[in-house]
Design a protein around this motif. Sequence first.
Motif, PDB file in Angstrom:
ATOM      1  N   LEU A 124      59.275  28.945  11.062  1.00 16.56           N
ATOM      2  CA  LEU A 124      57.827  28.759  11.132  1.00 16.56           C
ATOM      3  C   LEU A 124      57.385  28.202  12.480  1.00 16.56           C
ATOM      4  O   LEU A 124      56.382  28.651  13.049  1.00 16.56           O
ATOM      5  N   GLN A 125      58.123  27.249  13.013  1.00 15.91           N
ATOM      6  CA  GLN A 125      57.778  26.672  14.310  1.00 15.91           C
ATOM      7  C   GLN A 125      57.818  27.743  15.400  1.00 15.91           C
ATOM      8  O   GLN A 125      56.917  27.811  16.243  1.00 15.91           O
ATOM      9  N   THR A 126      58.816  28.600  15.391  1.00 17.45           N
ATOM     10  CA  THR A 126      58.927  29.668  16.381  1.00 17.45           C
ATOM     11  C   THR A 126      57.798  30.675  16.227  1.00 17.45           C
ATOM     12  O   THR A 126      57.164  31.075  17.212  1.00 17.45           O
ATOM     13  N   ALA A 127      57.502  31.074  14.998  1.00 17.01           N
ATOM     14  CA  ALA A 127      56.432  32.055  14.754  1.00 17.01           C
ATOM     15  C   ALA A 127      55.075  31.505  15.197  1.00 17.01           C
ATOM     16  O   ALA A 127      54.304  32.202  15.877  1.00 17.01           O
ATOM     17  N   PHE A 128      54.774  30.262  14.840  1.00 13.66           N
ATOM     18  CA  PHE A 128      53.501  29.668  15.260  1.00 13.66           C
ATOM     19  C   PHE A 128      53.451  29.486  16.782  1.00 13.66           C
ATOM     20  O   PHE A 128      52.384  29.597  17.391  1.00 13.66           O
ATOM     21  N   GLY A 129      54.592  29.229  17.407  1.00 10.43           N
ATOM     22  CA  GLY A 129      54.638  29.119  18.862  1.00 10.43           C
ATOM     23  C   GLY A 129      54.283  30.434  19.539  1.00 10.43           C
ATOM     24  O   GLY A 129      53.497  30.472  20.492  1.00 10.43           O
ATOM     25  N   TYR A 130      54.855  31.534  19.050  1.00  4.39           N
ATOM     26  CA  TYR A 130      54.516  32.854  19.608  1.00  4.39           C
ATOM     27  C   TYR A 130      53.058  33.197  19.347  1.00  4.39           C
ATOM     28  O   TYR A 130      52.394  33.797  20.191  1.00  4.39           O
ATOM     29  N   LEU A 131      52.533  32.831  18.193  1.00 11.89           N
ATOM     30  CA  LEU A 131      51.124  33.082  17.886  1.00 11.89           C
ATOM     31  C   LEU A 131      50.227  32.312  18.864  1.00 11.89           C
ATOM     32  O   LEU A 131      49.288  32.874  19.433  1.00 11.89           O
ATOM     33  N   ARG A 132      50.541  31.061  19.074  1.00 15.63           N
ATOM     34  CA  ARG A 132      49.744  30.219  19.969  1.00 15.63           C
ATOM     35  C   ARG A 132      49.804  30.717  21.417  1.00 15.63           C
ATOM     36  O   ARG A 132      48.793  30.863  22.088  1.00 15.63           O
ATOM     37  N   ASP A 133      51.011  31.021  21.895  1.00 16.93           N
ATOM     38  CA  ASP A 133      51.203  31.352  23.306  1.00 16.93           C
ATOM     39  C   ASP A 133      51.067  32.840  23.630  1.00 16.93           C
ATOM     40  O   ASP A 133      50.950  33.195  24.801  1.00 16.93           O
TER      41      ASP A 133
END
Length: 170
Positions: A124-133
């Motif tokens: 989840l942290q990786t997925a939200f990071g890609y979404l944000r960036d």
Amino acid sequence: MPEKRRRDSLRPGDHIYTDRLMKAYYHHGIYVGKAPVKNLRNEETEINDAVIHFLGAGKSKSQPPCEKCGHRSQRIGIVITCLECFLESKSLYVYEYDVPYLKLRFRRSGTCSVKLSRPVDEVLQTAFGYLRDQNFGKGYNLLFNNCEDFATMQNWGGNEQSIRWLGFWI
């Protein structure tokens, strides 16, 4: 043939996919469960069935924005939508990890992997990071940087699709 899943069996961090074009290919994403999205008035609201996925230019359709999640079908890149927008009225499947090699031989490509999935919080942290960036690769590429690559990258940190295109498994 992959086994269809019920919505109530989904858990945050699941790598999910759905069929497209009469099962000619699958669209992949990461189910995140409860998450904030921007609604039609551009206000942040929380939905219970959010999915983060990677849309390419050919995946957009001219449809009005979704009332539930605010998704506009013309958006491309890493997006967060409700499960209904992800599925587009198609079947729901869950990608399997840690599948024995023998079972893998009898499954359709793009439905499972012998690799172990990372812990849910990392997925989840990786997925939200890609979404944000918005920094997953150099844009959508049907063969080497697509929705399946995005989803497998979250779960084990590698690109399953490009490995298969080379004709062997690591």
